[in-house]
Design a protein around this motif. Sequence first.
Motif, PDB file in Angstrom:
ATOM      1  N   CYS A 124       0.845  -1.199   0.000  1.00  8.12           N
ATOM      2  CA  CYS A 124       0.000   0.000   0.000  1.00  8.12           C
ATOM      3  C   CYS A 124       0.879   1.248   0.000  1.00  8.12           C
ATOM      4  CB  CYS A 124      -0.901  -0.009   1.233  1.00  8.12           C
ATOM      5  SG  CYS A 124      -1.881   1.480   1.479  1.00  8.12           S
ATOM      6  N   ALA A 160      -6.521   6.446  -9.096  1.00 12.18           N
ATOM      7  CA  ALA A 160      -5.258   5.711  -9.052  1.00 12.18           C
ATOM      8  C   ALA A 160      -4.673   5.665  -7.648  1.00 12.18           C
ATOM      9  CB  ALA A 160      -4.248   6.345 -10.007  1.00 12.18           C
ATOM     10  N   ARG A 161      -5.130   6.568  -6.775  1.00 14.28           N
ATOM     11  CA  ARG A 161      -4.664   6.607  -5.394  1.00 14.28           C
ATOM     12  C   ARG A 161      -5.862   6.512  -4.456  1.00 14.28           C
ATOM     13  NH1 ARG A 161       0.882   5.861  -5.330  1.00 14.28           N
ATOM     14  NH2 ARG A 161       1.945   7.379  -6.659  1.00 14.28           N
ATOM     15  N   HIS A 164      -8.563   2.164  -1.548  1.00 11.49           N
ATOM     16  CA  HIS A 164      -8.979   0.999  -2.335  1.00 11.49           C
ATOM     17  C   HIS A 164      -7.824   0.370  -3.097  1.00 11.49           C
ATOM     18  CE1 HIS A 164      -8.776   4.324  -5.073  1.00 11.49           C
ATOM     19  NE2 HIS A 164      -8.991   3.553  -6.115  1.00 11.49           N
ATOM     20  N   ARG A 165      -6.635   0.948  -3.018  1.00 14.32           N
ATOM     21  CA  ARG A 165      -5.469   0.392  -3.699  1.00 14.32           C
ATOM     22  C   ARG A 165      -4.605  -0.467  -2.773  1.00 14.32           C
ATOM     23  NH1 ARG A 165      -6.337   0.327  -9.028  1.00 14.32           N
ATOM     24  NH2 ARG A 165      -7.076   2.341  -9.809  1.00 14.32           N
TER      25      ARG A 165
END
Length: 279
Positions: A124, A160-161, A164-165
């Motif tokens: 993360c 993209a950030r 949820h990444r």
Amino acid sequence: FRLDGAPPRSQAEVAQRVAAVWLTPQMDRLFQEAAGGRRRFLDRLVYALEPSHAREVAAHDTAMAGRNRLLAEGRRDPAWLAGLEDSMARHAVAATASRMALVSRLNAAPPPGRFPAVRMVLDCPIADRLAGAPALAVEDWLREELAAGRGVDAASGTAARGAHRCDMGLRDAASGLAAGLASTGQQKALLIGVVLAHAGLLATARGFAPLLLLDEPAVHLDPERRAALFEALVLLPAQVFITGTDSATFAPLRGHAEALRTTGAGLEPDPEFTPPMPA
């Protein structure tokens, strides 16, 4: 169900009093599939220790959905987008901090009896930043990243950030073998090891262990790990529900567990198991 005579107002209200962790045969593929399943598994472990974590994740996802919608519609209102990105940043950092705390405590917990110990890791970018910078600084960084990435995110349809990444990985503590490189049996053992360690951690931290719902937990385990699993379950201060298709598999639990068989008429006691004496 009802809580103190009234319907619960939220999942967090229920989580303050009871927690449940489960394993099903479908989860045997957790490390061959997308990160979303592993993240949900991780978050269920976090909810049990920090019921407020559910609100942080929900608030982040709500803000992200609003931002995605604005970008998809071509509505580039800077103030509106900045407000949504501010909410995403704040809740993403809070959710990530809770995930990091769970990983740290889980890795420091004593192994569950003879069952192999497990190490959990986070993949993360937000966690990587939080490891070396204050939360407010990480929030500022994430807001800047989101603002700078509006064009790319509009094209891709998602951010993209964000929280949820995050992805979760497991390793065998003794050998260092990563779950993604392990056999099906080893992956199953890693998942069970996490659930057992988490149950013990929760019992210590909150004064009660979670309900454990284990569907066919012995499948893919070798005899040694199977015996260690049953020993750990007997020692664990938790209520455990186990399902299986072969009662002989659960023979080591005779005298410790009540067993029921499914029949055409419903459930009937298994005469091979003697119900445990009340404490």
